[in-house]
Design an enzyme around this catalytic site. Structure first.
Site, PDB file in Angstrom:
ATOM      1  N   ASP A  49      -0.020  -7.803   1.316  1.00  0.00           N
ATOM      2  CA  ASP A  49       0.311  -6.379   1.347  1.00  0.00           C
ATOM      3  C   ASP A  49       1.825  -6.176   1.357  1.00  0.00           C
ATOM      4  O   ASP A  49       2.363  -5.394   2.148  1.00  0.00           O
ATOM      5  CB  ASP A  49      -0.333  -5.686   2.554  1.00  0.00           C
ATOM      6  CG  ASP A  49      -0.188  -4.168   2.500  1.00  0.00           C
ATOM      7  OD1 ASP A  49      -0.042  -3.632   1.394  1.00  0.00           O
ATOM      8  OD2 ASP A  49      -0.188  -3.532   3.578  1.00  0.00           O
ATOM      9  N   HIS A  96       0.818  -1.219   0.000  1.00  0.00           N
ATOM     10  CA  HIS A  96       0.000   0.000   0.000  1.00  0.00           C
ATOM     11  C   HIS A  96       0.852   1.270   0.000  1.00  0.00           C
ATOM     12  O   HIS A  96       0.341   2.354  -0.261  1.00  0.00           O
ATOM     13  CB  HIS A  96      -0.976  -0.002   1.184  1.00  0.00           C
ATOM     14  CG  HIS A  96      -0.367   0.214   2.529  1.00  0.00           C
ATOM     15  ND1 HIS A  96      -0.188  -0.806   3.436  1.00  0.00           N
ATOM     16  CD2 HIS A  96       0.098   1.328   3.141  1.00  0.00           C
ATOM     17  CE1 HIS A  96       0.339  -0.316   4.538  1.00  0.00           C
ATOM     18  NE2 HIS A  96       0.524   0.978   4.386  1.00  0.00           N
ATOM     19  N   SER A 138       4.881   2.344   7.784  1.00  0.00           N
ATOM     20  CA  SER A 138       4.496   1.183   6.981  1.00  0.00           C
ATOM     21  C   SER A 138       5.649   0.680   6.138  1.00  0.00           C
ATOM     22  O   SER A 138       6.314   1.453   5.438  1.00  0.00           O
ATOM     23  CB  SER A 138       3.326   1.543   6.063  1.00  0.00           C
ATOM     24  OG  SER A 138       2.139   1.651   6.783  1.00  0.00           O
TER      25      SER A 138
END
Length: 484
Positions: A155, A125, A228
């Site tokens: 992901d 993402h 992230s």
């Protein structure tokens, strides 16, 4: 006795009394609540060792990617101040849809170098739908990166920069990581590069609805937008996870963070580097957790396993003979404690390989050999709206109607089925039945019509598992007919 002797005796008496009082109570002091009260870990050496392999990732808009070049004042500095204005809870650094006419923002995140020739691991993402991707190294160099491959199920994404002799991380073993162990995260929260936060492992094998093939590590390490894709280290300086998500009602850190175990991530990375995609095994069952009531109905000592609510047509499970109502207790000798623990186990099996599945069926344990197939891209199963039919009142607080041939065909059923048209107070409502549910079985007995459903419920002894079709999904509910 002269005054000096008397004063001396009084002094000695007072001294002895105070000594005795001080010795009163327990012979030994109470134990401390922890084994040791030593100093907290010193992370300075660890950070110096591992931080050179941690990178900052910026995904510049495609139309702006031609401006600027390498160096500290590259094209991304302006976007660093504006990222994540549209972000939401659950996935730090994830880019939100742009409003009509709105200006694009950079999708900021972190990553780490897994090979000295320039391969980098991060979250999908962070780079999804990106234009030019720029990786900023610990030595301030900025390099344009290419997306080698990305995987939506986990992901994860693998990037490649044109460089050599880069510092790399050392991969650890998350299976050896104990709950309560210290862990350290390094990343770029809110664009603050090489920020270090620390905490402990709160839990392992966590399941999140959006990532059924990843058994997450849960930590209390402070993770925020921009972290992230960054690494999670143990105290030995080994990467044990990839910081990926947070549980938040505000979009910021609230004490619950999730990381992808590094062994799963490296397996995905290997496949992405070799082929650009990831292949996973597929069993072909719809499953649910076994709660206390269902465990009682299946004669289990405790809630465990994955309850098969549906066997997909033309699936490996159907070919092997798995049935709705089977409780999967182990897969390839690995215990299945809950429904969430089964998909990661199945996903690691290569298509074409055989797997042993231990199930509880009609109170007996049985081991079934299944040949695993490749996970299909589209697993959706469409069903048609349910037609109305004149209902008939029945006991247990339920108003029921049998399905005719046309209704079964529209629902994709080969036989049987009883629709619940109304739910009043009674055992049905207590079990959680709702109008529109289609009852397919009671325990291991298929339901052909209203009469057979009533008979099965009348003969039930204690809690019984009722299989229903609800909104294109099959699930079991625990019902106690004798409550009426």
């Amino acid at each position: 006795m002269n005054p000096q002797t008397r004063v001396l005796r009084l002094f000695l008496l007072l001294f002895v009394s105070l000594t005795l009082l001080a010795g009163c109570g327990d012979d030994e002091p109470s134990p401390a609540p922890v084994a040791s009260t030593g100093q907290l870990p010193d992370f300075t050496g660890l950070v110096k060792q591992v931080s050179p392999a941690v990178v900052n990732i910026s995904a510049a808009p495609a139309e702006a990617s031609e401006e600027g070049g390498e160096g500290e004042d590259g094209p991304l500095e302006g976007w660093l101040r504006r990222f994540f204005e549209d972000g939401g809870p659950g996935a730090p650094g994830e880019q939100s849809p742009l409003p009509p006419g709105g200006s694009p923002h950079a999708s900021l995140g972190s990553g780490f170098i897994i090979s000295d020739d320039g391969y980098i691991l991060t979250n999908r993402h962070v780079v999804a739908n990106a234009g030019q991707i720029v990786v900023k190294l610990n030595d301030r160099r900025q390099l344009v990166a290419e997306v080698i491959g990305q995987d939506s199920y986990s992901d994860l994404a693998v990037l490649k920069v044109d460089a050599s002799d880069l510092p790399t991380v050392k991969v650890g073993d998350p299976d050896k990581l104990e709950v309560g162990s210290w862990v350290v995260a390094i990343g770029s929260p809110f664009g603050f590069e090489t920020s270090v936060t620390a905490g402990i492992v709160s839990a392992k094998q966590r399941s999140l609805a959006s990532d059924q093939y990843v058994p997450f590590l849960q930590t209390d390490v402070a993770i925020n937008p921009g972290n992230s894709g960054g690494p999670l280290f143990n105290l030995a300086g080994d990467v044990v996870g990839i910081n990926s998500q947070i549980y938040s009602q505000t979009g910021g850190y609230q004490g619950v963070s999730f990381a992808i175990p590094i062994d799963i991530a490296m397996d995905v990375a290997k496949q992405l580097r070799n082929s650009g995609s990831v292949t996973r095994g597929w069993l072909g069952v719809q499953i649910q957790d076994v709660d206390r009531e269902l465990a009682e109905s299946f004669r289990l000592k405790r809630p465990e396993g994955a309850l098969v609510a549906r066997v997909m047509p033309d699936s490996p499970a159907q070919a092997a003979g798995l049935q709705a109502g089977d409780v999967i207790l182990s897969f390839n000798d690995q215990p299945v404690d809950s429904a969430a623990s089964l998909p990661p186990l199945v996903g690691t099996v290569a298509p074409g390989e055989s797997a042993s599945v231990t199930v509880l069926r009609d109170g007996e344990r049985e081991t079934i050999e299944v040949t695993i197939e490749k996970l299909p891209k589209d697993l959706s199963a469409a069903t048609a709206p349910e037609p109305a039919e004149k209902p008939a009142a029945q006991p247990y607080g339920l108003t029921l109607e049998s399905l005719d041939t046309a209704a079964r065909r529209e629902l994709g059923l080969d036989q049987g089925g009883v629709r619940v048209t109304d739910v009043a107070e009674g055992a049905g409502a207590d079990a959680g039945l709702e109008p529109g549910d289609v009852v397919l079985a009671v325990g291991s007995r298929h339901v052909e019509d209203v009469a057979s459903l009533r008979k099965a419920l009348d003969e039930a002894d204690g809690a019984v598992a009722v299989l229903v079709l609800r909104d294109d999904r099959r699930l079991y509910l625990a019902m106690r007919p004798k409550n009426n």
